[in-house]
Design a protein around this motif. Structure first.
Motif, short mmCIF file in Angstrom:
data_model
loop_
_atom_site.label_atom_id
_atom_site.label_comp_id
_atom_site.label_asym_id
_atom_site.label_seq_id
_atom_site.Cartn_x
_atom_site.Cartn_y
_atom_site.Cartn_z
N THR A 59 0.84 -1.20 0.00
CA THR A 59 0.00 0.00 0.00
C THR A 59 0.87 1.25 0.00
N SER A 60 1.92 1.25 0.83
CA SER A 60 2.82 2.41 0.87
C SER A 60 3.50 2.64 -0.47
N LEU A 61 3.93 1.56 -1.11
CA LEU A 61 4.57 1.70 -2.42
C LEU A 61 3.59 2.19 -3.48
N SER A 62 2.33 1.77 -3.35
CA SER A 62 1.31 2.26 -4.28
C SER A 62 1.05 3.75 -4.06
N MET A 63 1.11 4.19 -2.80
CA MET A 63 0.96 5.62 -2.51
C MET A 63 2.17 6.39 -3.09
N PHE A 64 3.35 5.80 -2.96
CA PHE A 64 4.55 6.41 -3.53
C PHE A 64 4.43 6.53 -5.05
N ALA A 65 3.73 5.60 -5.67
CA ALA A 65 3.53 5.63 -7.12
C ALA A 65 2.86 6.92 -7.56
N MET A 66 1.99 7.46 -6.72
CA MET A 66 1.33 8.73 -7.07
C MET A 66 2.37 9.86 -7.13
N GLN A 67 3.36 9.81 -6.23
CA GLN A 67 4.41 10.83 -6.26
C GLN A 67 5.29 10.64 -7.50
N VAL A 68 5.60 9.39 -7.83
CA VAL A 68 6.39 9.11 -9.04
C VAL A 68 5.64 9.63 -10.27
N ASP A 69 4.35 9.40 -10.32
CA ASP A 69 3.54 9.83 -11.46
C ASP A 69 3.50 11.35 -11.58
N SER A 70 3.58 12.06 -10.46
CA SER A 70 3.48 13.52 -10.51
C SER A 70 4.67 14.16 -11.25
N TYR A 71 5.76 13.43 -11.43
CA TYR A 71 6.91 13.97 -12.17
C TYR A 71 6.65 14.02 -13.68
N GLN A 72 5.61 13.35 -14.12
CA GLN A 72 5.19 13.38 -15.53
C GLN A 72 6.32 12.98 -16.49
N MET A 73 7.01 11.90 -16.13
CA MET A 73 8.11 11.43 -16.96
C MET A 73 7.85 10.05 -17.56
N PHE A 117 18.75 11.77 -9.59
CA PHE A 117 17.82 12.48 -8.71
C PHE A 117 18.00 13.99 -8.82
N PHE A 118 19.26 14.44 -8.85
CA PHE A 118 19.55 15.87 -8.96
C PHE A 118 19.02 16.42 -10.28
N ALA A 119 19.28 15.71 -11.36
CA ALA A 119 18.78 16.14 -12.67
C ALA A 119 17.25 16.17 -12.69
N LEU A 120 16.64 15.22 -12.03
CA LEU A 120 15.17 15.17 -11.96
C LEU A 120 14.62 16.39 -11.22
N MET A 121 15.27 16.77 -10.13
CA MET A 121 14.83 17.96 -9.38
C MET A 121 14.95 19.21 -10.23
N ILE A 122 16.06 19.35 -10.95
CA ILE A 122 16.27 20.52 -11.80
C ILE A 122 15.22 20.55 -12.91
N ARG A 123 14.98 19.40 -13.54
CA ARG A 123 13.98 19.32 -14.60
C ARG A 123 12.60 19.69 -14.10
N THR A 124 12.25 19.15 -12.94
CA THR A 124 10.92 19.40 -12.37
C THR A 124 10.73 20.88 -12.06
N TYR A 125 11.74 21.49 -11.47
CA TYR A 125 11.66 22.91 -11.14
C TYR A 125 11.61 23.75 -12.42
N ALA A 126 12.43 23.40 -13.40
CA ALA A 126 12.46 24.15 -14.67
C ALA A 126 11.11 24.08 -15.39
N LEU A 127 10.42 22.95 -15.25
CA LEU A 127 9.10 22.82 -15.88
C LEU A 127 8.01 23.54 -15.09
N GLY A 128 8.35 23.99 -13.90
CA GLY A 128 7.37 24.70 -13.07
C GLY A 128 6.36 23.78 -12.41
N LEU A 129 6.69 22.50 -12.28
CA LEU A 129 5.76 21.58 -11.63
C LEU A 129 5.79 21.82 -10.12
N SER A 130 4.65 22.01 -9.55
CA SER A 130 4.54 22.22 -8.11
C SER A 130 4.12 20.89 -7.49
N ILE A 131 5.12 20.06 -7.18
CA ILE A 131 4.82 18.72 -6.69
C ILE A 131 5.61 18.41 -5.43
#
Length: 183
Positions: A59-73, A117-131
């Motif tokens: 269940t916890s990993l399925s909840m984490f999946a929602m966070q993974v999905d929010s990166y839209q990658m 992970f660092f590249a993912l954070m930069i990409r997410t911020y550059a895209l303006g995703l508020s996640i």
């Protein structure tokens, strides 16, 4: 019998600089192990106060999946796979770093993961995703502070990795050096 072969090889004592690097690398591996073990734990722990079971972790990993999905990658078919793979992989990597087995390989893999992970954070911020980052189980938004944190982890892992390779090189040179003849 050759006079050089009869003399035991003299191994130079490690310099104080080498000792300092060795201490830094060991402590660095332990710190990185702690980061990965905590990240894994925070993603796999039951989200509500229930006992640890296979179902509660699922269940916890399925909840984490929602966070993974929010990166839209990732395509939807891959989100659950990544969410179920990443926390156990972080657990494995943390335990590997802690063990001290093959330190160059473990620190190199850690560096590669933290680079991603660092590249993912930069990409997410550059895209303006508020996640929510989803990194340590807290509701921390991706932003400059998170980028600085991940960048610091990356830089630290880089130093530990370089130190691991340097120590290996020093040790290899010491072993490969021919014994010095005794006068």
């Amino acid at each position: 019998m050759n006079a050089i072969a009869a003399v035991p090889a003299v191994v130079a004592a490690p310099s104080s600089g080498e000792k300092g690097v060795r201490i830094f690398v060991v402590i660095g591996r332990l710190v990185l192990a702690g980061i990965f073990l905590f990240a894994s734990y925070s993603k796999m722990k039951p989200q509500i106060p229930v006992p640890w079971t296979v179902n509660s972790v699922e269940t916890s990993l399925s909840m984490f999946a929602m966070q993974v999905d929010s990166y839209q990658m990732l395509p939807p078919s891959q989100v659950l796979r990544v969410a179920h793979f990443l926390p156990p992989f972080e657990l494995f990597l943390g335990l590997w770093l802690l063990s001290g087995i093959a330190p160059r390989a473990s620190t190199t893999l850690t560096l590669l993961v933290l680079t991603g992970f660092f590249a993912l954070m930069i990409r997410t911020y550059a895209l303006g995703l508020s996640i929510n980052c989803g990194c340590f189980g807290t509701a921390e938004q991706v932003g400059p502070r998170k980028i600085f944190e991940d960048g610091s982890f990356f830089a630290f892992a880089l130093l530990v990795t370089v130190g691991s390779y340097w120590l290996h090189r020093v040790k290899s040179r010491r072993i490969a050096a021919p014994p010095q003849p005794v006068s």
